[in-house]
Design a protein around this motif. Structure first.
Motif, PDB file in Angstrom:
ATOM      1  N   ILE A 106      12.159  19.697   4.825  1.00 16.31           N
ATOM      2  CA  ILE A 106      11.385  20.945   4.888  1.00 16.31           C
ATOM      3  C   ILE A 106      12.383  22.089   5.043  1.00 16.31           C
ATOM      4  O   ILE A 106      13.195  22.094   5.976  1.00 16.31           O
TER       5      ILE A 106
ATOM      6  N   ALA B 279       2.016  22.201   3.956  1.00 15.31           N
ATOM      7  CA  ALA B 279       2.635  23.277   4.722  1.00 15.31           C
ATOM      8  C   ALA B 279       1.819  23.618   5.962  1.00 15.31           C
ATOM      9  O   ALA B 279       2.373  23.936   7.020  1.00 15.31           O
TER      10      ALA B 279
ATOM     11  N   VAL C 145       2.746  21.501   8.968  1.00 15.39           N
ATOM     12  CA  VAL C 145       4.118  21.518   9.483  1.00 15.39           C
ATOM     13  C   VAL C 145       4.183  21.941  10.949  1.00 15.39           C
ATOM     14  O   VAL C 145       4.853  21.274  11.760  1.00 15.39           O
TER      15      VAL C 145
END
Length: 535
Positions: free
Chosen positions: A454, A522, A525
């Motif tokens: 990431i 996302a 995350v």
């Protein structure tokens, strides 16, 4: 005098297929009929686990259905159980207000503590604290009706931060308040709190008169400090009823139900032991009660008779100052067709006698009590207003830990700083510490098997990558070789997100946050690296 009908939804064993369905559908038909005949109220109780005696665990649902099949009747919660383990105050306020909206402002809000061992033990409510819980909850609920926002609550029983509890009821400041009363001292409690008394003690008119005198004396005294933001000065009595032109037929049709009502009440609220799912209260009643009914001198038998007898009975209660009579027709094995016949006859021959001049008498009563009501409301603490706007802070509200307190301090430091000020402070050294801490807080359970990289781009050439391998993660400076997702945002906004003073959705919409890759991934995350779940 006002008139109501009352439902426990009793269902003696044995239970055949569809018995509960018929019970509820018949009750709704009866309520619709009573509304057409001119009855003023339908009261629905809340009980839990009291099989045979009361299959009425969700009164708000039944009353909502009744609201759509009636036009004029008021819908009485008789009662909502207020211990927080049974009903959180916010949920009570929401349900009452919603019912008030769907009914066009026809709700009366009866309250109580519960006292059966089946219910108190089932929800873990301590008997020695239930009165304090009731007093605490009714204060909180009524404030939820009138405060915008509700200013929060901290007590031994309820902990809730400020919230605007919506919707708000149609009736202002809130629907009329009542409390269930079974003894003289609870009549006093009702009066001292400025709320209506729902008497379930089955008393003769002369005894009821003594309660009325006590009640109105206390309403007019300095001891009355309203629990809500309006005073509801009314006292109601409850009696089993069955009406027929032949009083012997009325007694034959209603005696068994009245007797079972009393027996089942004693079973759950007395020393009897109950075996859930296997015991039969009806069998016990049939075996132990030789006459399977009630005696003629029993108050339970007072409203089993002809229209003329019921007129005389109602006049006796009216003469001592009782404001409402509530009748239990659906009791024990009482038959639906007999209940409907009784309602029809009562509506035709009894109700009209007491309708004439009623509005004028109630207006005179209101004017007589107005000075006492005004004085009582002046003794009640007013609705609260927050000195400064409250901003929802999940960490502080749900888990007031050292970490959440530190985050609160950090938020106060970050808030109000310019981008330039924050970026000067958030240099390479601080960034290294931040991403190392993120990697250390990696939670494999929240990653759902993800393995990969990431990438974070913070502007001005600052790039960091977190590499996930198995159940471990590590942070490295520089770009990813094959990033699963790239998150690009200014360094200053990274600090604002950490401090909880920036909204990621707002950053995304403004273009400050850019996502390359899978947006759904996302969004997970932050949770993978120690932030609370947004869901």
């Amino acid at each position: 005098m006002r008139f109501g009908i009352f439902y426990e939804h009793q269902l003696p064993r044995p239970w055949g297929a569809g018995a509960e369905l018929r019970l509820y559908q018949d009750a709704l038909d009866q309520v619709e009929l009573a509304d057409r005949l001119g009855f003023d109220y339908v009261w629905e109780v809340e009980h839990h686990f009291l099989e045979e005696y009361s299959h009425s665990a969700a009164p708000e649902v039944f009353l909502a259905a009744a609201s759509q099949r009636t036009v004029n009747m008021r819908l009485g919660h008789g009662i909502v159980q207020l211990p927080p383990q049974v009903n959180h105050p916010a949920r009570v306020a929401e349900r009452i207000a919603t019912l008030d909206l769907v009914s066009g402002g026809r709700v009366d809000f009866g309250t109580g503590e519960a006292s059966s061992a089946a219910e108190l033990g089932g929800f873990g409510v301590r008997r020695d604290r239930k009165r304090d819980m009731w007093q605490d909850s009714i204060d909180a609920v009524t404030r939820m009706f009138v405060e915008e926002p509700f200013a929060g609550w901290q007590s031994p029983y309820i902990r809730m931060p400020p919230r605007n509890v919506i919707p708000k009821p149609v009736q202002k400041p809130h629907p009329p308040l009542w409390v269930a009363c079974s003894r003289r001292e609870t009549i006093h409690l009702a009066a001292r709190n400025g709320i209506g008394a729902l008497s379930f003690a089955f008393v003769h008119p002369e005894d009821a008169g003594k309660w009325v005198d006590d009640y109105y004396r206390l309403i007019a005294s300095e001891e009355c400090v309203p629990a809500g933001f309006a005073v509801n000065a009314n006292l109601a009595v409850v009696l089993p009823m069955m009406c027929h032109e032949d009083p012997e037929v009325a007694r034959e049709r209603g005696s068994l139900g009245a007797g079972f009502f009393a027996y089942a009440l004693g079973h759950y609220y007395g020393p009897s032991k109950h075996a859930p799912g296997t015991g039969s209260i009806w069998d016990d009643f049939a075996a132990k009660s030789p006459k399977l009914g009630v005696r003629g001198d029993d108050p339970l038998a007072g409203a089993l008779g002809s229209p003329e007898q019921l007129v005389e009975l109602v006049r006796r209660y009216e003469a001592v100052g009782v404001d409402q009579m509530i009748f239990v027709l659906q009791a024990g094995p009482n038959r639906h067709e007999h209940i409907c016949e009784s309602l029809e006859l009562f509506g035709k021959k009894v109700l009209p006698i007491f309708a004439e001049g009623r509005d004028q008498r109630e207006q005179a009563k209101a004017e007589r009590l107005a000075p006492a009501v005004e004085a009582a409301l002046a003794r009640r603490e007013p609705a609260r207003r927050l000195a400064t706007p409250y901003v929802i802070d999940e960490d502080a509200e749900v888990a007031p830990t050292i970490r959440s307190r530190a985050r609160g301090v950090f938020g106060r430091i970050v808030e109000g700083r310019t981008d330039a000020q924050l970026e000067r402070w958030f240099g390479p050294g601080q960034q290294r510490v931040l991403f190392a801490l993120m990697a250390r807080q990696f939670d494999p359970a929240k990653a759902f098997g993800f393995k990969g990289e990431i990438e974070f781009r913070l502007g001005r050439g600052s790039v960091w990558t977190i590499q996930v391998r198995g159940d471990k993660a590590r942070a490295v400076q520089g770009s990813a070789r094959n990033a699963a997702v790239i998150l690009e945002l200014p360094a200053a906004d990274v600090l604002r997100l950490i401090a909880g003073v920036a909204n990621p959705a707002a950053l995304l919409m403004s273009g400050k946050l850019k996502i390359t890759g899978d947006p759904a991934f996302a969004s997970r995350v932050p949770e993978m690296f120690g932030a609370p779940s947004p869901y």
